[in-house]
Write a protein that holds these residues in place. Structure first.
Motif, mmCIF file in Angstrom:
data_model
loop_
_atom_site.group_PDB
_atom_site.id
_atom_site.type_symbol
_atom_site.label_atom_id
_atom_site.label_comp_id
_atom_site.label_asym_id
_atom_site.label_seq_id
_atom_site.Cartn_x
_atom_site.Cartn_y
_atom_site.Cartn_z
ATOM 1 N N SER A 41 -7.372 0.980 1.434
ATOM 2 C CA SER A 41 -6.807 1.596 0.231
ATOM 3 C C SER A 41 -7.457 2.957 0.008
ATOM 4 O O SER A 41 -6.778 3.955 -0.239
ATOM 5 C CB SER A 41 -7.047 0.709 -0.991
ATOM 6 N N PHE A 80 1.210 9.096 -5.750
ATOM 7 C CA PHE A 80 1.203 10.517 -5.406
ATOM 8 C C PHE A 80 2.378 11.271 -6.010
ATOM 9 O O PHE A 80 2.299 12.478 -6.219
ATOM 10 C CB PHE A 80 1.119 10.709 -3.888
ATOM 11 N N ALA A 104 -2.465 8.691 -8.283
ATOM 12 C CA ALA A 104 -2.943 8.136 -7.007
ATOM 13 C C ALA A 104 -4.312 7.457 -7.111
ATOM 14 O O ALA A 104 -4.502 6.368 -6.563
ATOM 15 C CB ALA A 104 -2.983 9.241 -5.950
ATOM 16 N N GLY A 164 -3.926 11.025 1.474
ATOM 17 C CA GLY A 164 -2.917 11.704 0.664
ATOM 18 C C GLY A 164 -3.450 12.994 0.056
ATOM 19 O O GLY A 164 -2.800 14.044 0.111
ATOM 20 N N LEU A 177 0.842 -1.200 0.000
ATOM 21 C CA LEU A 177 0.000 0.000 0.000
ATOM 22 C C LEU A 177 0.871 1.241 0.000
ATOM 23 O O LEU A 177 0.687 2.158 -0.812
ATOM 24 C CB LEU A 177 -0.918 0.003 1.233
ATOM 25 N N LEU A 204 1.134 3.908 -2.995
ATOM 26 C CA LEU A 204 0.699 5.271 -2.711
ATOM 27 C C LEU A 204 1.806 6.260 -3.056
ATOM 28 O O LEU A 204 1.560 7.307 -3.644
ATOM 29 C CB LEU A 204 0.322 5.428 -1.235
ATOM 30 N N GLY A 258 -6.399 5.464 2.664
ATOM 31 C CA GLY A 258 -4.999 5.847 2.470
ATOM 32 C C GLY A 258 -4.858 6.875 1.360
ATOM 33 O O GLY A 258 -4.195 7.905 1.535
ATOM 34 N N ILE A 259 -5.510 6.619 0.233
ATOM 35 C CA ILE A 259 -5.427 7.555 -0.890
ATOM 36 C C ILE A 259 -6.117 8.866 -0.521
ATOM 37 O O ILE A 259 -5.592 9.953 -0.780
ATOM 38 C CB ILE A 259 -6.060 6.934 -2.156
ATOM 39 N N GLN A 305 -4.425 4.083 -8.452
ATOM 40 C CA GLN A 305 -3.936 3.048 -7.534
ATOM 41 C C GLN A 305 -5.061 2.388 -6.751
ATOM 42 O O GLN A 305 -4.889 1.286 -6.234
ATOM 43 C CB GLN A 305 -2.899 3.641 -6.555
#
Lengths: 217, 276
Positions: free
Chosen positions: A187, A16, A169, A194, A8, A12, A190-191, A172
């Motif tokens: 997921s 990013f 990103a 960001g 992950l 990421l 997390g994105i 992903q």
């Protein structure tokens, strides 16, 4: 199959990095195009004003997806804009965002009281001087908040490139979901995190900049 | 023309402007000519490229796609208004236990790209939801959060004397909100709400990416057909359709805004709407 957490983080970072490159390049290009357009829109030359107005109305009202279709599929199909997917995405994002940059700059210039420029001219400043010393510094101050929201919107809009062959990103998410379908929530969060960081950095920078140039009025 | 930048032009400035007008006019005409020439050279201005748009079945296809897009946008806006009203009142609540979750929800959905939301809904719940609802719910969460902030600004723009008068005659907070603040705020927010409709309608085109019904998906079916193979022409037609609808809506919003300003009423303008 590698473990989820390190994978992950790795994807990421990959994603990013591309997102930030898209943001930086198209932000720069959009600022340049948008500034030229804003200068056209406030110029005393009628055809330039008309061009600026038309550009803004066309690109502000077209969905970004349609611009991507034209830049990624339409133009390359006839032998134009043959670069990588990345450069086509930058082209679509720049021409789109330029319309919003132009409007922010124009509204910023319009917030300056005409009396300021009149005063500058009445003490004998030339056009260039009154612009440089009196009008633009005040306009700059008024332009920071709307410009910041334009860049924030651009940061979020780079996600559309993920659907057009750029592995940034948002791409992903489907990439991670293919290999780790059980971890979709992580997921996504997390994105999302960001993007939240990017948005926070842009608006934080804008706030600090605004405070620095603020004057008591 | 911006008064702050220029004085009323005198004879010399007028002459300069005339020269500038001629030069700029010629330059722009040359630019337009060059674009047309390139398109001509790439065989984009030919009957084969544009004739499909006169065929009844293609026109029907695009029209049905447009109806799908407008339906998705209308449903999304209606849900977003409800979502926005709910979370705006949550954010204006006196109870921290309601206020803070509302703030978190609003700020989260405003900061996250809409496409990421739509992808997530599609990948996670695409089975039971279907593409249409994945798109509409994504639009609702994003536009609802933006509308919540517009609603909040609208409520706060009502003069304080109004709510104080309400409390003075013994109304409760919910009564003040429903009967005094909201009715007055709604009018001032109209331009911003219409502006947000334009944003929502443009974003509805994102549904194309997950295959939701809509005009972009139907248009794609035209240009991938080998007998047409005209992606550039299709893109230009699509853009034109969206520009006509969105430009009319934007004009309506600015018209309402300037009319309200003339009448001296508080107004939450279209500039309150998030860009892009």
């Amino acid at each position: 199959m590698p473990d989820y957490p390190p994978e992950l983080v790795a994807r990421l970072l990959d994603g990013f990095l591309v997102t930030l490159r898209l943001l930086a390049l198209s932000g720069l290009l959009a600022t340049v195009i948008g500034t030229v357009l804003a200068a056209m829109r406030v110029s005393p030359i009628a055809p330039l004003r008309a061009f600026g107005t038309t550009y803004v109305n066309v690109f502000r009202n077209t969905p970004l997806v349609v611009l991507f279709l034209i830049a990624v599929v339409g133009l390359p199909a006839v032998g134009l804009l043959q670069g990588s997917f990345f450069s086509r995405a930058v082209a679509a994002l720049s021409v789109y965002t330029a319309a919003f940059v132009c409007e922010s700059l124009r509204s910023g210039i319009n917030t300056v009281d005409p009396g300021q420029a009149e005063a500058a001219r009445s003490i004998g400043m030339t056009f260039g001087k009154s612009l440089r010393i009196v009008v633009l510094p005040q306009a700059f101050r008024a332009v920071i908040p709307p410009l910041a929201s334009v860049y924030i919107a651009l940061a979020k809009n780079t996600s559309v490139a993920g659907a057009f062959g750029v592995t940034e990103a948002t791409y992903q998410l489907s990439n991670l979901n293919r290999d780790f379908p059980d971890e979709l929530y992580f997921s996504f969060l997390g994105i999302a995190l960001g993007y939240i960081v990017i948005v926070a950095v842009i608006s934080g920078t804008a706030n600090r900049l605004e405070r620095r140039v603020a004057v008591g009025r | 023309m911006t008064a702050v930048l220029f004085d009323v032009p005198g004879p010399r400035a007028r002459r300069r402007h005339l020269i500038g007008t001629v030069v700029a006019g010629l330059a722009l005409a040359a630019l337009a000519g060059w674009v047309l020439w390139v398109l001509w050279d790439k065989e984009q201005i030919t009957p084969e490229q544009w004739e499909p748009f006169t065929e009844p079945n293609i026109v029907n296809l695009l029209f049905e796609g447009l109806v799908d897009t407008l339906t998705a946008a209308a449903v999304a806006i209606a849900l977003a208004v409800a979502f926005g009203a709910l979370f705006a009142s949550g954010r204006l609540s006196d109870h921290a236990g309601i206020r803070w979750p509302s703030i978190v929800v609003i700020e989260f959905f405003r900061a996250v790209p809409l496409l990421l939301l739509i992808f997530f809904l599609f990948l996670g719940f695409g089975g039971p939801l279907g593409t249409f609802w994945a798109l509409v719910l994504g639009l609702m969460l994003y536009n609802g959060s933006v509308l919540a902030e517009i609603f909040r600004a609208g409520i706060l723009s009502v003069p304080r004397g109004q709510s104080e008068a309400g409390y003075a005659i013994g109304m409760r907070k919910s009564q003040v909100m429903r009967q005094i603040l909201a009715p007055q705020a709604v009018r001032s927010m109209l331009p911003a709400i219409i502006g947000q409709c334009v944003v929502a309608l443009k974003d509805t085109a994102l549904g194309f990416i997950i295959g939701a019904p809509g005009i972009v998906r139907d248009a794609e079916r035209i240009y991938i057909a080998p007998q047409y193979n005209n992606p550039l022409a299709v893109g230009i037609v699509l853009a034109t359709i969206f520009i006509i609808i969105n430009y009319s809506l934007s004009r309506l919003a600015t018209y309402l805004e300037s009319r309200m300003r003339r009448e001296g009423r508080a107004v939450i303008g279209t500039e309150a709407v998030a860009e892009g």
